[in-house]
Design an enzyme around this catalytic site. Structure first.
Site, PDB file in Angstrom:
ATOM      1  CG  HIS A   5      -4.417   3.370  -4.248  1.00  0.00           C
ATOM      2  ND1 HIS A   5      -5.132   4.431  -4.730  1.00  0.00           N
ATOM      3  CD2 HIS A   5      -3.143   3.608  -4.648  1.00  0.00           C
ATOM      4  CE1 HIS A   5      -4.344   5.256  -5.388  1.00  0.00           C
ATOM      5  NE2 HIS A   5      -3.131   4.776  -5.358  1.00  0.00           N
TER       6      HIS A   5
ATOM      7  CB  ILE B 218      -0.921   0.007   1.249  1.00  0.00           C
ATOM      8  CG1 ILE B 218      -1.790  -1.256   1.285  1.00  0.00           C
ATOM      9  CG2 ILE B 218      -1.775   1.264   1.317  1.00  0.00           C
ATOM     10  CD1 ILE B 218      -2.697  -1.431   0.090  1.00  0.00           C
ATOM     11  CG  ASP B 219       0.229   4.313  -3.033  1.00  0.00           C
ATOM     12  OD1 ASP B 219      -0.826   4.537  -2.405  1.00  0.00           O
ATOM     13  OD2 ASP B 219       0.288   4.372  -4.273  1.00  0.00           O
ATOM     14  CB  VAL B 220       1.456   8.142   0.743  1.00  0.00           C
ATOM     15  CG1 VAL B 220       2.825   7.831   1.327  1.00  0.00           C
ATOM     16  CG2 VAL B 220       1.558   8.689  -0.667  1.00  0.00           C
ATOM     17  CG  MET B 221      -2.038   8.254  -3.336  1.00  0.00           C
ATOM     18  SD  MET B 221      -2.654   9.893  -2.901  1.00  0.00           S
ATOM     19  CE  MET B 221      -4.260   9.866  -3.651  1.00  0.00           C
TER      20      MET B 221
END
Length: 129
Positions: free
Chosen positions: A19, A14-17
């Protein structure tokens, strides 16, 4: 032959967004591609014994829908085109609601492992198309 694997999205993907990071989709497809080779009775060792390797030369990917932590995704792989030394595998990723999350066409080339130059597709691989 079309094959598929199921994976569960992990926290490290998972990234900072919030997702799945775009690069992780390529990993999912690579895992599915390796499974396709194995089920096609073309594991890595078989290519090595023939003195042949496969290298990815182009990936065209479409990101269609977010995937999030804990989702189960189905990643499929199927052969769609072959040339003299190149071939294209199609990947599709679906979530549990049968919504397409991503799809891609991955072009690979077979090479001589020693000369590092392209060679015609081995017959065992060509027969898959």
């Amino acid at each position: 032959m079309k094959t598929s694997i199921t994976i569960e999205v992990r926290p490290t993907e998972i990234d900072v967004m919030g997702h799945v990071n775009n690069a992780k989709y390529l990993e999912y497809m690579e895992w599915s591609r390796e499974d396709w080779y194995n089920r096609s009775e073309l594991p890595f060792d078989t290519f090595t014994e023939m003195g042949v390797g496969t290298v990815t030369v182009n990936i065209n990917i479409n990101y269609r829908k977010e995937a999030t932590l804990g989702q189960k995704l189905t990643v499929s792989t199927e052969p769609i085109r072959k040339g003299r030394s190149s071939f294209v595998l199609k990947h599709e990723i679906y979530n549990e609601q049968s919504e397409r999350v991503a799809d891609a066409e991955v072009t690979s080339v077979t090479i001589d492992l020693h000369k590092r130059k392209s060679v015609p597709l081995p017959e065992q691989l060509a027969q898959q198309f």
